[in-house]
Scaffold this active site. Sequence first.
Site, mmCIF file in Angstrom:
data_model
loop_
_atom_site.group_PDB
_atom_site.id
_atom_site.type_symbol
_atom_site.label_atom_id
_atom_site.label_comp_id
_atom_site.label_asym_id
_atom_site.label_seq_id
_atom_site.Cartn_x
_atom_site.Cartn_y
_atom_site.Cartn_z
ATOM 1 N N TYR A 51 -64.263 50.736 -45.669
ATOM 2 C CA TYR A 51 -65.922 50.205 -45.456
ATOM 3 C C TYR A 51 -65.277 50.145 -47.548
ATOM 4 C CZ TYR A 51 -68.013 53.093 -42.409
ATOM 5 O OH TYR A 51 -67.717 53.607 -41.267
ATOM 6 N N HIS A 109 -59.887 57.588 -39.190
ATOM 7 C CA HIS A 109 -61.117 56.459 -38.130
ATOM 8 C C HIS A 109 -60.938 56.559 -36.800
ATOM 9 C CE1 HIS A 109 -63.570 53.245 -40.709
ATOM 10 N NE2 HIS A 109 -63.823 54.154 -39.172
ATOM 11 N N SER A 140 -62.071 60.485 -35.515
ATOM 12 C CA SER A 140 -63.470 59.018 -35.462
ATOM 13 C C SER A 140 -62.685 59.101 -33.846
ATOM 14 C CB SER A 140 -63.876 58.301 -36.459
ATOM 15 O OG SER A 140 -64.758 57.592 -36.126
ATOM 16 N N ARG A 248 -86.419 51.138 -44.604
ATOM 17 C CA ARG A 248 -85.911 52.291 -43.428
ATOM 18 C C ARG A 248 -85.421 52.915 -44.155
ATOM 19 N NH1 ARG A 248 -84.080 46.253 -41.056
ATOM 20 N NH2 ARG A 248 -86.500 44.842 -40.158
#
Length: 285
Positions: A51, A109, A140, A248
Amino acid sequence: MDLSTKYKMLSGYEIPVLGYGVYQTPANVAEDVVLHAFKTGYRHIDSARVYRNEQPCADAIRKSGIPRNEIFFTSKVPPRSMGYDATQASIESSLKQTGLEYIDLYLVHAPYGGRNARNGTWRALVEAQHAGKVRSLGVSNYGVHHLNELEVYIKELESEHGKGKGGEISVGQWELHPWLNRPDIVGWCTERGVVVEAYCPLVRGQRFGEESLQKLAKRHGKTPAQVLLRWSLQKGFVPLPKSVTYSRIEENADIYNFELPEDDMNGLTTDEYSPCSWDPTTSDD
């Protein structure tokens, strides 16, 4: 259950039941939105090496004034850094870039690279855990066949080095929502006490117009996003909604003042296999 609720993991540590995801959050805005998430009450940040925003997330942790032990920070081994040496380097880079003394949760990941690479990655994670660099471990995007393979490897490590020396799968993270239930994977985790995290719990907004979801939103006076997050919580998952919009971020945390009855939960749940993201669980390498 409320925003401060936590689940106990097999590692012995606790994980907040609602996380804030920073996938595709640009580094130049990550610090600001993570700080807002902290102000809203989140204490769980889900990042990853790929990321490229671990450092601003950690900067937000320091600037928040919240004690480090009250914040839960996750990172992940990149798919291109599989294997023992590359995983060691990944963990060291996370610690260096963040300036944190430890990472709360480090996940694999994706199950790419082949069995030897997956095993090497896990061994490096276990060593980092024993060294105090990482507190809890997980995976994951693993399919059941990958999970079974890892379970065997953990037993091999224990037979070599002693009980408890093979690590434990504390957390598994997958895309999960009413249109992608993954009963086989969730069942595997539930049987073993593995905490299940749900990424893309809002299906990237692609299903907000579904009649079944709209009906429940109107019935409960909530937004479609809030209904989906409530569904995830009641399934026992740890949802990881992401947004860079202040309103949000707040809305996604306002999900503890209503409950979906069993009929509503069943009416929203489908047998579809409709991922809105990648799905490495099907990988056979």
